[in-house]
Write an enzyme that holds these catalytic residues in place. Structure first.
Site, mmCIF file in Angstrom:
data_model
loop_
_atom_site.group_PDB
_atom_site.id
_atom_site.type_symbol
_atom_site.label_atom_id
_atom_site.label_comp_id
_atom_site.label_asym_id
_atom_site.label_seq_id
_atom_site.Cartn_x
_atom_site.Cartn_y
_atom_site.Cartn_z
ATOM 1 N N ARG A 134 -53.319 39.918 40.224
ATOM 2 C CA ARG A 134 -52.301 39.130 39.826
ATOM 3 C C ARG A 134 -52.522 38.832 38.352
ATOM 4 O O ARG A 134 -51.700 38.812 37.566
ATOM 5 C CB ARG A 134 -51.892 37.939 40.498
ATOM 6 N N HIS A 186 -48.817 23.973 40.412
ATOM 7 C CA HIS A 186 -49.603 24.858 41.470
ATOM 8 C C HIS A 186 -50.894 25.474 40.860
ATOM 9 O O HIS A 186 -51.375 26.249 41.258
ATOM 10 C CB HIS A 186 -48.806 26.164 42.211
ATOM 11 N N CYS A 225 -69.914 22.605 43.684
ATOM 12 C CA CYS A 225 -70.062 21.541 42.623
ATOM 13 C C CYS A 225 -68.940 21.317 41.904
ATOM 14 O O CYS A 225 -68.893 20.414 40.898
ATOM 15 C CB CYS A 225 -71.414 22.077 41.883
ATOM 16 N N SER A 265 -36.775 29.006 44.629
ATOM 17 C CA SER A 265 -36.068 29.097 46.102
ATOM 18 C C SER A 265 -35.992 27.591 46.639
ATOM 19 O O SER A 265 -35.178 27.459 47.668
ATOM 20 C CB SER A 265 -36.615 30.122 47.284
HETATM 21 P P1 OAD Z 1 -39.768 32.334 45.033
HETATM 22 O O1 OAD Z 1 -40.089 33.717 45.293
HETATM 23 O O2 OAD Z 1 -39.660 31.522 46.372
HETATM 24 O O3 OAD Z 1 -37.977 32.230 44.715
HETATM 25 C C1 OAD Z 1 -37.669 33.002 43.615
HETATM 26 C C2 OAD Z 1 -36.395 32.553 43.120
HETATM 27 O O4 OAD Z 1 -36.172 33.188 41.774
HETATM 28 C C3 OAD Z 1 -35.488 33.052 44.118
HETATM 29 O O5 OAD Z 1 -34.427 31.829 44.431
HETATM 30 C C4 OAD Z 1 -34.486 34.105 43.439
HETATM 31 O O6 OAD Z 1 -33.272 34.235 43.694
HETATM 32 C C5 OAD Z 1 -34.836 33.639 41.895
HETATM 33 N N1 OAD Z 1 -34.754 34.900 40.830
HETATM 34 C C6 OAD Z 1 -35.343 35.914 40.949
HETATM 35 N N2 OAD Z 1 -35.120 36.598 39.926
HETATM 36 C C7 OAD Z 1 -34.454 35.798 38.961
HETATM 37 C C8 OAD Z 1 -33.825 35.691 37.663
HETATM 38 N N3 OAD Z 1 -34.123 36.788 36.857
HETATM 39 N N4 OAD Z 1 -33.356 34.768 37.146
HETATM 40 C C9 OAD Z 1 -33.116 33.554 37.826
HETATM 41 N N5 OAD Z 1 -33.404 33.400 39.088
HETATM 42 C C10 OAD Z 1 -34.009 34.550 39.602
HETATM 43 O O7 OAD Z 1 -40.482 31.644 44.055
HETATM 44 P P2 OAD Z 1 -40.905 29.991 44.101
HETATM 45 O O8 OAD Z 1 -39.637 29.055 44.489
HETATM 46 O O9 OAD Z 1 -41.300 29.831 42.642
HETATM 47 O O10 OAD Z 1 -46.690 28.790 45.955
HETATM 48 O O11 OAD Z 1 -41.971 29.900 45.220
HETATM 49 C C11 OAD Z 1 -42.499 28.540 45.339
HETATM 50 C C12 OAD Z 1 -43.885 28.599 45.861
HETATM 51 O O12 OAD Z 1 -44.043 29.663 47.151
HETATM 52 C C13 OAD Z 1 -44.682 29.430 44.605
HETATM 53 O O13 OAD Z 1 -45.246 28.480 43.606
HETATM 54 C C14 OAD Z 1 -46.038 29.876 45.576
HETATM 55 C C15 OAD Z 1 -45.288 30.390 46.569
HETATM 56 O O14 OAD Z 1 -45.957 30.406 47.683
HETATM 57 C C16 OAD Z 1 -48.028 28.573 46.059
HETATM 58 O O15 OAD Z 1 -48.583 29.623 45.633
HETATM 59 C C17 OAD Z 1 -48.705 27.332 46.352
HETATM 60 ZN ZN ZN Z 2 -71.426 25.152 41.545
#
Ligand code: OAD
Ligand code: ZN
Length: 250
Positions: free
Chosen positions: A69, A118, A129, A189
């Protein structure tokens, strides 16, 4: 694109702006989102990768996945959406970016006040440590690197499922959300808690809520204004409106 009059009026008088962003803001930079059509969690299981027990069970695999990533992130650049968010700083004294992303693209685009809920993929720490290592300080090894002080395993400083969010980042985000006049909820989302409480607390405190997303989400119901479209297209158009309605800061 014609924006709602009420929104432009709010923009004209607003003093404090918050952006709450998720993976969608970086989608146009080529970084995959988690949910939706090509989402990471359609193909991979979060419990096998984004989880501390998974790391203990198979540290090399988890580490390699984050290296993968990181490579995608290093090869990507901020897009027009990130830059437009940074441009807001020309028109408002108080612009806070609260992001769920770990990719540094807001910083690279020039946003100054950023809270990362995050974590950040460039930071790493020893699970024994706690010593921190920025990515360039790590020795290149096969699989997961070991701590120079104690030999412990080094993990990325990102929040995994079941883990607490960095407390200071969360508290400061909540404070900014409660104080803002307009809160933009961009490319998320809004289903992952506690991060998703942040826009809700802005709403509760009376902020005008603007969602920018390519589709409706769990959050749309709470938005005063839902703009359907790509962040990289919509946000620069909002900056164009700012140019017309607000004087640039001296
Ligand atoms: P998601 O993958 O859940 O949601 C991405 C959102 O972006 C969706 O609602 C899409 O419709 C929208 N989207 C996609 N392309 C777009 C664009 N060009 N312009 C505007 N919107 C667009 O991602 P997050 O909401 O960030 O957590 O997910 C939340 C968390 O879930 C992340 O931080 C991660 C994941 O598991 C951890 O790793 C703790
Ligand atoms: Zn260490």
């Amino acid at each position: 694109m014609e924006f709602k009059k009420e929104f432009l009026e709010r923009l004209n008088i607003a003093k404090k702006i918050v952006f709450f962003t998720g993976a969608g803001i970086s989608a146009e930079s080529g970084i995959p989102t988690f949910r939706g059509k090509d989402g990471i969690w359609n193909k991979l299981k979060p419990e096998e990768l984004a989880n501390f027990n998974a790391f203990l069970k198979n540290p090399d695999m988890v580490w390699e996945w984050y290296q993968h990533r990181k490579k995608i992130i290093h090869e990507s650049k901020p897009n027009a959406g990130h830059f437009a968010i940074a441009d807001f700083q020309d028109y408002f004294d108080d612009v806070v970016v609260i992001t769920q992303n770990i990719d540094n693209l807001h910083r690279r685009a020039g946003s100054k006040k950023i809270f990362e809920l995050h974590g950040n993929i460039e930071r790493n720490y020893c699970i024994d440590c706690g010593t921190f290592y920025n990515t360039p300080e790590l020795e290149i090894t096969e699989g997961v690197p070991k701590c120079k002080k104690c030999g412990g395993l080094i993990r990325p400083d990102v929040v995994w499922f079941g883990e607490m969010l960095p407390e200071d980042q969360y508290t400061q985000s909540e404070k900014a959300a409660q104080a803002c006049d307009i809160c933009f909820v961009v490319g998320t989302s809004a289903v992952v808690y506690p991060a998703a409480f942040i826009p809700l607390s802005a709403k509760q405190s009376g902020a005008y809520m603007v969602e920018i997303n390519i589709e409706h989400t769990e959050f749309s119901y709470y938005a005063n204004y839902s703009i359907l479209g790509e962040a990289g297209k919509v946000l620069p158009l909002i900056v164009d409106e700012l140019k017309k309605i607000r004087a640039i800061k001296q």
